[in-house]
Write a protein that holds these residues in place. Sequence first.
Motif, PDB file in Angstrom:
ATOM      1  N   SER A  43       0.859  -1.181   0.000  1.00  0.00           N
ATOM      2  CA  SER A  43       0.000   0.000   0.000  1.00  0.00           C
ATOM      3  C   SER A  43       0.897   1.233   0.000  1.00  0.00           C
ATOM      4  CB  SER A  43      -0.931  -0.030   1.216  1.00  0.00           C
ATOM      5  OG  SER A  43      -1.746   1.117   1.262  1.00  0.00           O
ATOM      6  N   GLY A  44       0.739   2.089   0.961  1.00  0.00           N
ATOM      7  CA  GLY A  44       1.529   3.307   1.048  1.00  0.00           C
ATOM      8  C   GLY A  44       1.223   4.030   2.341  1.00  0.00           C
ATOM      9  N   ASN A  45       1.700   5.259   2.437  1.00  0.00           N
ATOM     10  CA  ASN A  45       1.530   6.008   3.679  1.00  0.00           C
ATOM     11  C   ASN A  45       1.598   7.500   3.373  1.00  0.00           C
ATOM     12  OD1 ASN A  45       1.200   6.519   6.420  1.00  0.00           O
ATOM     13  ND2 ASN A  45       2.834   5.137   7.050  1.00  0.00           N
ATOM     14  N   ILE A  46       1.334   8.293   4.395  1.00  0.00           N
ATOM     15  CA  ILE A  46       1.436   9.756   4.378  1.00  0.00           C
ATOM     16  C   ILE A  46       0.649  10.380   3.222  1.00  0.00           C
ATOM     17  CG2 ILE A  46       2.997  11.717   4.655  1.00  0.00           C
ATOM     18  CD1 ILE A  46       5.143   9.859   5.579  1.00  0.00           C
ATOM     19  N   PRO A  47      -0.659  10.173   3.182  1.00  0.00           N
ATOM     20  CA  PRO A  47      -1.486  10.877   2.200  1.00  0.00           C
ATOM     21  C   PRO A  47      -1.810  12.288   2.679  1.00  0.00           C
ATOM     22  CG  PRO A  47      -2.875   9.560   3.601  1.00  0.00           C
ATOM     23  CD  PRO A  47      -1.455   9.314   4.068  1.00  0.00           C
ATOM     24  N   TYR A  48      -2.423  13.073   1.814  1.00  0.00           N
ATOM     25  CA  TYR A  48      -3.011  14.318   2.280  1.00  0.00           C
ATOM     26  C   TYR A  48      -4.314  13.983   3.007  1.00  0.00           C
ATOM     27  CZ  TYR A  48       0.448  16.846  -0.404  1.00  0.00           C
ATOM     28  OH  TYR A  48       1.633  17.329  -0.869  1.00  0.00           O
TER      29      TYR A  48
ATOM     30  N   ALA B 291      -8.446  10.638   4.366  1.00  0.00           N
ATOM     31  CA  ALA B 291      -7.423  10.825   3.350  1.00  0.00           C
ATOM     32  C   ALA B 291      -8.045  11.297   2.047  1.00  0.00           C
ATOM     33  CB  ALA B 291      -6.664   9.522   3.135  1.00  0.00           C
ATOM     34  N   THR B 292      -7.214  11.849   1.186  1.00  0.00           N
ATOM     35  CA  THR B 292      -7.668  12.265  -0.142  1.00  0.00           C
ATOM     36  C   THR B 292      -6.859  11.529  -1.205  1.00  0.00           C
ATOM     37  OG1 THR B 292      -6.074  14.072  -0.439  1.00  0.00           O
ATOM     38  CG2 THR B 292      -8.102  14.573   0.770  1.00  0.00           C
ATOM     39  N   GLU B 293      -7.375  11.541  -2.408  1.00  0.00           N
ATOM     40  CA  GLU B 293      -6.602  11.043  -3.539  1.00  0.00           C
ATOM     41  C   GLU B 293      -5.393  11.961  -3.758  1.00  0.00           C
ATOM     42  OE1 GLU B 293      -8.974  10.875  -7.044  1.00  0.00           O
ATOM     43  OE2 GLU B 293     -10.557   9.657  -6.125  1.00  0.00           O
ATOM     44  N   PRO B 294      -4.346  11.479  -4.447  1.00  0.00           N
ATOM     45  CA  PRO B 294      -3.244  12.375  -4.798  1.00  0.00           C
ATOM     46  C   PRO B 294      -3.771  13.546  -5.616  1.00  0.00           C
ATOM     47  CG  PRO B 294      -2.652  10.083  -5.257  1.00  0.00           C
ATOM     48  CD  PRO B 294      -4.118  10.101  -4.933  1.00  0.00           C
ATOM     49  N   PRO B 295      -3.234  14.747  -5.409  1.00  0.00           N
ATOM     50  CA  PRO B 295      -3.745  15.921  -6.130  1.00  0.00           C
ATOM     51  C   PRO B 295      -3.562  15.787  -7.639  1.00  0.00           C
ATOM     52  CG  PRO B 295      -1.695  16.439  -4.992  1.00  0.00           C
ATOM     53  CD  PRO B 295      -2.122  15.101  -4.507  1.00  0.00           C
ATOM     54  N   LYS B 296      -4.518  16.341  -8.368  1.00  0.00           N
ATOM     55  CA  LYS B 296      -4.543  16.206  -9.831  1.00  0.00           C
ATOM     56  C   LYS B 296      -4.509  17.590 -10.474  1.00  0.00           C
ATOM     57  CE  LYS B 296      -7.377  13.958 -13.413  1.00  0.00           C
ATOM     58  NZ  LYS B 296      -8.627  13.171 -13.621  1.00  0.00           N
ATOM     59  N   GLY B 297      -3.581  17.766 -11.411  1.00  0.00           N
ATOM     60  CA  GLY B 297      -3.474  19.038 -12.115  1.00  0.00           C
ATOM     61  C   GLY B 297      -3.707  18.869 -13.596  1.00  0.00           C
ATOM     62  N   GLU B 298      -3.219  19.834 -14.384  1.00  0.00           N
ATOM     63  CA  GLU B 298      -3.409  19.788 -15.821  1.00  0.00           C
ATOM     64  C   GLU B 298      -2.692  18.605 -16.460  1.00  0.00           C
ATOM     65  OE1 GLU B 298      -2.421  23.450 -17.695  1.00  0.00           O
ATOM     66  OE2 GLU B 298      -3.873  24.627 -16.548  1.00  0.00           O
ATOM     67  N   ALA B 299      -1.655  18.094 -15.799  1.00  0.00           N
ATOM     68  CA  ALA B 299      -0.927  16.940 -16.336  1.00  0.00           C
ATOM     69  C   ALA B 299      -1.807  15.694 -16.357  1.00  0.00           C
ATOM     70  CB  ALA B 299       0.336  16.670 -15.506  1.00  0.00           C
ATOM     71  N   GLY B 300      -2.852  15.691 -15.516  1.00  0.00           N
ATOM     72  CA  GLY B 300      -3.812  14.591 -15.526  1.00  0.00           C
ATOM     73  C   GLY B 300      -3.382  13.351 -14.772  1.00  0.00           C
ATOM     74  N   VAL B 301      -2.199  13.387 -14.147  1.00  0.00           N
ATOM     75  CA  VAL B 301      -1.703  12.225 -13.415  1.00  0.00           C
ATOM     76  C   VAL B 301      -1.921  12.430 -11.919  1.00  0.00           C
ATOM     77  CG1 VAL B 301       0.000  11.620 -15.155  1.00  0.00           C
ATOM     78  CG2 VAL B 301       0.654  13.164 -13.295  1.00  0.00           C
ATOM     79  N   GLN B 302      -2.038  11.323 -11.207  1.00  0.00           N
ATOM     80  CA  GLN B 302      -2.157  11.349  -9.750  1.00  0.00           C
ATOM     81  C   GLN B 302      -1.113  10.408  -9.175  1.00  0.00           C
ATOM     82  OE1 GLN B 302      -6.701  10.876 -10.104  1.00  0.00           O
ATOM     83  NE2 GLN B 302      -6.454  11.917  -8.124  1.00  0.00           N
ATOM     84  N   ILE B 303      -0.107  10.991  -8.547  1.00  0.00           N
ATOM     85  CA  ILE B 303       1.061  10.235  -8.107  1.00  0.00           C
ATOM     86  C   ILE B 303       1.147  10.277  -6.589  1.00  0.00           C
ATOM     87  CG2 ILE B 303       3.563   9.977  -8.294  1.00  0.00           C
ATOM     88  CD1 ILE B 303       3.331  11.829 -10.828  1.00  0.00           C
TER      89      ILE B 303
END
Length: 540
Positions: free
Chosen positions: A179-184, A334-346
């Motif tokens: 999984s992962g850790n430290i989300p917003y 928690a939230t999803e990774p932020p999404k900008g004009e690049a369209g990716v969520q990392i």
Amino acid sequence: MEESNMKKMKRIISAALTLALAAGMLAGCAGSSSGTPAASSAGGASAGSSSAERERITVRVFRSKASHEVAMDQMDVFKVMGEMFNIDFEFDNPPQENYTERLNLVMMETELPDVIMEIPVTDVLKYGETGVILPLNDYIENSMPNLKAEMDKRDGVEKALTYSDGNIYYLPMLDETPSGNIPYIVRTDWLDQLGLERPVTIEDWENYWSLVKTTDLNGNGKNDEIPFSAYEIERLRNFCTAWGVLDDFYTDPTDGGKVHYGPIEDKYKEALVWMNDMWNKGYIDQEIITTDYSAFSAKLAQNIVGSFAGPLGGMLAAQNATMAESVPGFHVAATEPPKGEAGVQIHTNIDLVPRAVVGATITSTCKNVDRVVEWLDYMYSAEGQMLLNMGIEGTHYTMQDGEPIFTDYILNNPDGLSPKQAVGTFTIAQGTMPSVLCFSETSQLDDAAVLEAKENCIIPFLEESNKYVIPGTLSFSSEKDAERRAAMADIETYVDEMVMKFITGREPIENWDTYVAKVKEMGIENVIGIYQEALDAWNS
């Protein structure tokens, strides 16, 4: 006078150890309730050789002690394994915050511990090439069938463990569910007041922060709400992922997977322009530069922070568990990774797949390597996994419908310990260990918000994130590693200083090209080349 609950538990555990050894009742982590011993001759006492028939040996183990753990010599799992394998364990167990300092001293001793756990992954090759720790390829292939079986189940583990010289130097901690850790993390009760959904896009974040800044959401009659805060400015800097760039070395899938250094990329500059705008509008905690973990935790307790980034257990679960008592309706998620004009969520803080964290190494001064290998391999058996993850049946868990379920000693501890602390009284499974971290343990210890965070905000983005995040197991030759470290010591200091100035406006963004030229002059392109060479070797 009545005995304390802890004393009673110790008596119960002592009896349970005897029963466990006599009845072979420790079942496998993968749902087996049959108590079948390890399926190989490396199963030690559980594989048929009586521990009483063999010479008792002493094995010295070095590992850090986390704040939620008791000392390792008090842990029941090591008492069980000591009797099974006729081993007396001697532990060097410094507090986690002193681990590196103590490790450096230990490495200068003539007589090293037999087993060292948690060596930093970037130091493993150095100690392997200098003969301080042993190559383990032959042992894994010929004497560790339980570990070998777990490795064979997971694509890429052997590759991840193998260093540039062709050797495997450490036994991994594997994971059933990376999984992962430290989300917003965001105040969902405040979102409800505002009629908003959890922010996803950069525009969502900016809109939420604007409303937090101008609305008395905590109801104290003051304009004291802080839209975003954290215990280090890197948590703010990580918003750069919305521009398709990382705040570190990364690989860019839009550029053939080549290695880049984020803080000199034009996309990073665009992110800094946005961060500076957020700073000027007062959406970012003006103390974020100097706030440490302790001070930040105190700030969260004041009911003034609208969003932040932090550990799933230490902040997401902890805030929901503690703040609701003093703030009715309080809730964070928690939230999803932020999404900008690049369209990716990392999501950058991820468990790479395969997850193969440094669990244990065996040193060159170990006098009983075969016995130590036998013991360590047991920890990867089904029986060993159950012991390490769940403890002793009847004391720490019971079998219900074929599944191990923690008892109230863990979930409703009579001495007031949190579940994590209760687990830390009998095992190291809530830290790093040479075994498999089992879903049966993590799923019971995670609260609903943590489970939801993993399921909806981290795991769905692992595949995309892995295209950008450089494997933590990437290895460098000793020469290249020394070259890399020497250059980055100065580069990181300069970059951190300048990025902070760009965010706060103390350095105009018009000076970006001068900044980039300076970083290149300091040797960043050579370091990028070192990473590219190592990554190419890893991929091949």
